[in-house]
Write an enzyme that holds these catalytic residues in place. Structure first.
Site, PDB file in Angstrom:
ATOM      1  N   THR A   1       4.866   1.604  -5.695  1.00 23.98           N
ATOM      2  CA  THR A   1       3.458   1.909  -5.691  1.00 23.98           C
ATOM      3  C   THR A   1       3.077   2.231  -4.282  1.00 23.98           C
ATOM      4  O   THR A   1       3.758   1.862  -3.228  1.00 23.98           O
ATOM      5  CB  THR A   1       2.442   0.765  -6.155  1.00 23.98           C
ATOM      6  OG1 THR A   1       2.844  -0.325  -5.059  1.00 23.98           O
ATOM      7  CG2 THR A   1       2.804   0.098  -7.428  1.00 23.98           C
ATOM      8  N   CYS A   2       1.913   3.169  -4.261  1.00 27.02           N
ATOM      9  CA  CYS A   2       1.518   3.553  -2.936  1.00 27.02           C
ATOM     10  C   CYS A   2       2.626   4.275  -1.870  1.00 27.02           C
ATOM     11  O   CYS A   2       3.616   5.028  -2.446  1.00 27.02           O
ATOM     12  CB  CYS A   2       0.719   2.531  -2.298  1.00 27.02           C
ATOM     13  SG  CYS A   2      -0.418   2.878  -0.869  1.00 27.02           S
ATOM     14  N   THR A   3       2.613   3.657  -0.881  1.00 30.29           N
ATOM     15  CA  THR A   3       3.579   4.153   0.252  1.00 30.29           C
ATOM     16  C   THR A   3       5.026   3.727   0.152  1.00 30.29           C
ATOM     17  O   THR A   3       6.036   4.007   0.561  1.00 30.29           O
ATOM     18  CB  THR A   3       3.312   3.957   1.585  1.00 30.29           C
ATOM     19  OG1 THR A   3       3.114   2.701   1.868  1.00 30.29           O
ATOM     20  CG2 THR A   3       2.087   4.650   1.996  1.00 30.29           C
TER      21      THR A   3
ATOM     22  N   THR B   1       2.348   9.471  -4.554  1.00 29.75           N
ATOM     23  CA  THR B   1       2.292   8.405  -3.534  1.00 29.75           C
ATOM     24  C   THR B   1       0.701   8.615  -3.256  1.00 29.75           C
ATOM     25  O   THR B   1      -0.043   9.539  -3.829  1.00 29.75           O
ATOM     26  CB  THR B   1       2.832   8.643  -2.598  1.00 29.75           C
ATOM     27  OG1 THR B   1       2.720   7.273  -1.688  1.00 29.75           O
ATOM     28  CG2 THR B   1       2.498   9.774  -1.489  1.00 29.75           C
TER      29      THR B   1
END
Length: 314
Positions: A98-100, A118
């Site tokens: 998830t995300c970065t 991302t």
């Protein structure tokens, strides 16, 4: 029982714990342990989060994982962490970030040749640093084979709900979403951006007019109609709207219609004619011209591009 390895790494953002909560609620809802969530690190013990407090972890055992899940963080990963991710991922049926957290997967070579996403603010950096990845920055989540990635922050919950839906069905995922007080799970192809957020109206009158427009996109929505909702004359309304949003009322309404039409194209099987009618474009040709202006592609192409992300869509 499905075993989930939730990888903790130095600088991990506590926002990622919301993803783990989705699997916790799935267990409570099922009345049985469907998922076993393990907080992992290379050697076990406390791992410092981005906020500063430590989280207790365990070292991975010899068993394989149904899912290895990596959350976003605020620090660059060490060579040891990257090697650790690569080793554990080899023993996992699915890998997700998830995300970065996508950067950690990329550093481990797990995204080479795959589609990924991302957080929008770091998407171009991900593409520049790892050109072997096909980064799609305007996506909520992407599943490419057994590797999943999501946009930032709350998009990780959408990814978790999609995984739950794949594992135990759509009704289970809907039940978890309700308990998380989510309106619904966004599909992977849905945009990370919101037209209303980008407009950022400042006064209650302009906000009220925009909210009315969003609820009534199938109607005509002339300047006179919106001015009446805002209790202003058409001339006053147009001036105030331009000053607060930087756009004309007509352009803003078109953006709202585009956002709604794109969501319908990606989330449903409605025909293009039906989408055009329900979002206020009136006919497919007018909608097509608006899509070309905004996205550089006609509606059919955007729908086809979203289909790989819709294999588990409701």
């Amino acid at each position: 029982m499905r075993k989930i390895g939730f990888l903790m790494h130095p600088g991990f953002s506590p926002m990622g714990f919301a993803v783990a909560t989705a699997f916790e609620i799935a267990n409570l809802q099922a009345g049985a342990p469907v998922y076993a969530v393990h907080m992992l690190s290379e050697r076990g013990g406390p791992v410092r989060t981005s906020v500063g407090f430590p989280v207790m972890t365990e070292a991975p055992d010899a068993e394989d994982y149904d899912l290895l899940l990596i959350g976003g963080g605020m620090e660059e990963s060490s060579a040891e962490t990257i090697a650790f991710v690569r080793r554990v991922a080899e023993r996992a049926r699915r890998v997700a970030a998830t995300c970065t957290g996508a950067f950690l997967l990329a550093q481990a070579g797990l995204l080479d040749g795959r589609r990924a996403t991302t957080h929008w603010a770091r998407a171009r950096e991900l593409q520049e640093r790892f050109p072997a990845i096909k980064v799609e920055e305007d996506r909520i989540f992407i599943a490419d084979g057994h590797v999943w990635t999501s946009a930032g922050m709350t998009a990780g919950i959408d990814l978790a709900l999609a995984l739950i839906e794949e594992d135990i069905g759509i009704e289970a995922a809907r039940g978890v979403a309700r308990k998380l007080v989510m309106y619904h799970r966004r599909t992977g192809g849905q945009s990370q951006f919101s037209a209303l957020l980008e407009l950022e109206p400042k006064s209650d009158r302009i906000q009220t007019a925009l909210a009315y427009a969003k609820r009534n996109l199938a109607q005509r929505l002339s300047v006179e109609d919106l001015a009446e909702v805002a209790h202003l004359s058409p001339r006053q309304f147009s001036r105030a709207f331009q000053a607060e949003t930087g756009q004309s009322p007509a352009k803003a309404v078109e953006h709202l219609r585009l956002e709604a039409a794109r969501a319908m194209m990606e989330d449903s099987n409605h025909s293009i004619d039906v989408v055009a009618q329900q979002t206020g474009f009136g006919d497919r040709d007018r909608m097509r011209r608006a899509f070309l202006r905004a996205f550089g592609q006609p509606p059919q192409v955007i729908r086809r591009a979203a289909r790989p992300n819709m294999s588990i869509a409701a």
